[in-house]
Enzyme design. Sequence first.
Site, mmCIF file in Angstrom:
data_model
loop_
_atom_site.group_PDB
_atom_site.id
_atom_site.type_symbol
_atom_site.label_atom_id
_atom_site.label_comp_id
_atom_site.label_asym_id
_atom_site.label_seq_id
_atom_site.Cartn_x
_atom_site.Cartn_y
_atom_site.Cartn_z
ATOM 1 N NE ARG A 66 -2.594 1.117 3.475
ATOM 2 C CZ ARG A 66 -3.360 1.691 4.391
ATOM 3 N NH1 ARG A 66 -4.632 1.882 4.145
ATOM 4 N NH2 ARG A 66 -2.877 2.045 5.543
ATOM 5 C CB THR B 251 -1.892 7.099 -3.519
ATOM 6 O OG1 THR B 251 -1.358 5.764 -3.490
ATOM 7 C CG2 THR B 251 -0.924 8.033 -4.228
ATOM 8 C CG ASP C 158 -0.664 -9.335 10.364
ATOM 9 O OD1 ASP C 158 -0.533 -8.182 9.940
ATOM 10 O OD2 ASP C 158 -0.260 -10.351 9.735
ATOM 11 C CG ASP D 100 2.593 -10.251 12.073
ATOM 12 O OD1 ASP D 100 3.505 -10.362 11.234
ATOM 13 O OD2 ASP D 100 2.235 -9.166 12.553
HETATM 14 N N1 URA Z 1 -5.110 -8.524 7.369
HETATM 15 C C1 URA Z 1 -4.932 -9.298 8.452
HETATM 16 O O1 URA Z 1 -3.989 -10.072 8.525
HETATM 17 N N2 URA Z 1 -5.826 -9.200 9.466
HETATM 18 C C2 URA Z 1 -6.882 -8.384 9.420
HETATM 19 O O2 URA Z 1 -7.675 -8.368 10.350
HETATM 20 C C3 URA Z 1 -7.048 -7.575 8.274
HETATM 21 C C4 URA Z 1 -6.145 -7.664 7.266
#
Ligand code: URA
Length: 210
Positions: free
Chosen positions: A105, A109, A201, A204
């Site tokens: 990202r 922008t 995430d 992760d």
């Molecule tokens: N990406 C992720 O890994 N977790 C989220 O909650 C949103 C996007």
Amino acid sequence: MKDHLTVVKHPLVQHKLTLMREKGTSTAVFRQLLREISQLLAYEVTYELDMTTRQIDTPLQTMDAPVLAGRKLALISILRAGNGLLDGMLELIPSARVGFVGLYRDEATLKPVQYYFKVPDYLDDRMVIVVDPMLATGNSSAAAVDLLKEAGAKNIRFLCLLAAPEGVARMKEAHPDVPIVTAALDERLNEKGYILPGLGDAGDRMYGTK
Ligand code: URA
């Protein structure tokens, strides 16, 4: 698929997803659950693969038996979290062709920018399944599907573990022809773009990076 969104309610999928959501679940167990759940989701998302018949001999007689028709399907992983879903799916569909899309990202922008794109040939002639565990804002998913359509893909499906209503709406607006298969439709996104209640995430958690 007749519905734009399919939520797979199978008890095994729902049970495994709950274990994945729990914050105390270890990286190893999270990864194993992701592998298992991705195979159950793969079953659903490939339901409409074209079939034909081939004449075979059983030990007792000859028969016209069902087999998959046409070119091998293409699995497209959105880096990096898509790779967790990809691994399990490849165990179930070992001859699938595989592609990768890398997007980041742009902080100025806020738009997704491509940094990697490598996909199989003849995309126009394959079922193409895009895999990314979290359909959050839908911006990177929609951008990945744009790139795949530019590369010729016509018969596309999107597979995720969790979807936010915002992401589903974004995909429906940008790509109404792309059915979404997910294990759950969650409540909403928080201000940082994380899915609530979610699982955190996904990258992760599967790679132990945080
Ligand atoms: N990406 C992720 O890994 N977790 C989220 O909650 C949103 C996007």
